[in-house]
Design an enzyme around this catalytic site. Structure first.
Site, PDB file in Angstrom:
ATOM      1  N   LYS A   1       7.927 -28.252 -12.695  1.00 37.15           N
ATOM      2  CA  LYS A   1       6.521 -27.842 -12.641  1.00 37.15           C
ATOM      3  C   LYS A   1       6.047 -27.206 -13.947  1.00 37.15           C
ATOM      4  O   LYS A   1       4.869 -26.930 -14.105  1.00 37.15           O
ATOM      5  CB  LYS A   1       6.298 -26.864 -11.491  1.00 37.15           C
ATOM      6  CG  LYS A   1       6.487 -27.491 -10.128  1.00 37.15           C
ATOM      7  CD  LYS A   1       6.211 -26.492  -9.032  1.00 37.15           C
ATOM      8  CE  LYS A   1       6.421 -27.126  -7.670  1.00 37.15           C
ATOM      9  NZ  LYS A   1       6.194 -26.176  -6.586  1.00 37.15           N
ATOM     10  N   CYS A   2       6.967 -26.975 -14.885  1.00 34.99           N
ATOM     11  CA  CYS A   2       6.657 -26.282 -16.140  1.00 34.99           C
ATOM     12  C   CYS A   2       6.438 -27.283 -17.269  1.00 34.99           C
ATOM     13  O   CYS A   2       7.323 -28.085 -17.571  1.00 34.99           O
ATOM     14  CB  CYS A   2       7.802 -25.333 -16.490  1.00 34.99           C
ATOM     15  SG  CYS A   2       7.644 -24.563 -18.111  1.00 34.99           S
ATOM     16  N   GLY A   3       5.279 -27.226 -17.913  1.00 36.31           N
ATOM     17  CA  GLY A   3       4.970 -28.127 -19.020  1.00 36.31           C
ATOM     18  C   GLY A   3       5.932 -27.970 -20.188  1.00 36.31           C
ATOM     19  O   GLY A   3       6.345 -28.961 -20.796  1.00 36.31           O
TER      20      GLY A   3
ATOM     21  N   ARG B   1       9.160 -29.660 -19.249  1.00 35.13           N
ATOM     22  CA  ARG B   1       9.004 -31.124 -19.297  1.00 35.13           C
ATOM     23  C   ARG B   1       8.994 -31.616 -20.745  1.00 35.13           C
ATOM     24  O   ARG B   1       9.599 -32.640 -21.070  1.00 35.13           O
ATOM     25  CB  ARG B   1       7.730 -31.557 -18.570  1.00 35.13           C
ATOM     26  CG  ARG B   1       7.808 -31.421 -17.064  1.00 35.13           C
ATOM     27  CD  ARG B   1       6.631 -32.101 -16.359  1.00 35.13           C
ATOM     28  NE  ARG B   1       5.336 -31.706 -16.855  1.00 35.13           N
ATOM     29  CZ  ARG B   1       4.586 -30.708 -16.365  1.00 35.13           C
ATOM     30  NH1 ARG B   1       5.046 -29.985 -15.353  1.00 35.13           N
ATOM     31  NH2 ARG B   1       3.407 -30.444 -16.874  1.00 35.13           N
TER      32      ARG B   1
END
Length: 110
Positions: free
Chosen positions: A9-11, A14
């Site tokens: 969920k973390c940019g 990612r």
């Protein structure tokens, strides 16, 4: 072998994962939000990365308020109970362990 402790969920997490894959390496991806942490695992990772639990604390997580004035031992206990409290992503490679924030920091490990 490269291991990324990843929060999908973390940019930033990612982006770090994408950079690792773009380098031609397929890392071992550990979704620590699903798998959780153990106290020894965190202690070892922080020691190799040269960080204290307070330095690795994700202060923007709502749960962080409860440990704002806590000891390192209390922060570790909270991190085991609430994996979201660990800043991300951590990446381990033969070159060391780093908190890869910003994501470009991962280049040091490739």
């Amino acid at each position: 072998m490269i291991v990324i402790y990843h929060n999908p969920k973390c940019g930033t997490s990612r982006n770090a994962l994408e950079a690792i894959r773009a380098s031609g390496t397929e890392p071992v991806v550990i979704d620590y939000m699903a798998e959780g942490w153990t106290r020894p695992q965190l202690l070892g990772m922080f020691a190799v990365a040269g960080l204290t639990p307070r330095q690795a604390l994700r202060t923007r997580a709502p749960e962080a308020e409860a440990v704002a004035n806590a000891s390192d031992a209390e922060i570790l206990d909270a991190m085991v109970q609430h994996p979201v409290l660990v800043e991300r992503p951590f990446v381990a490679s033969p070159k060391g362990v780093r908190l890869c924030r910003p994501a470009e920091t991962v280049a040091e490990l490739l």
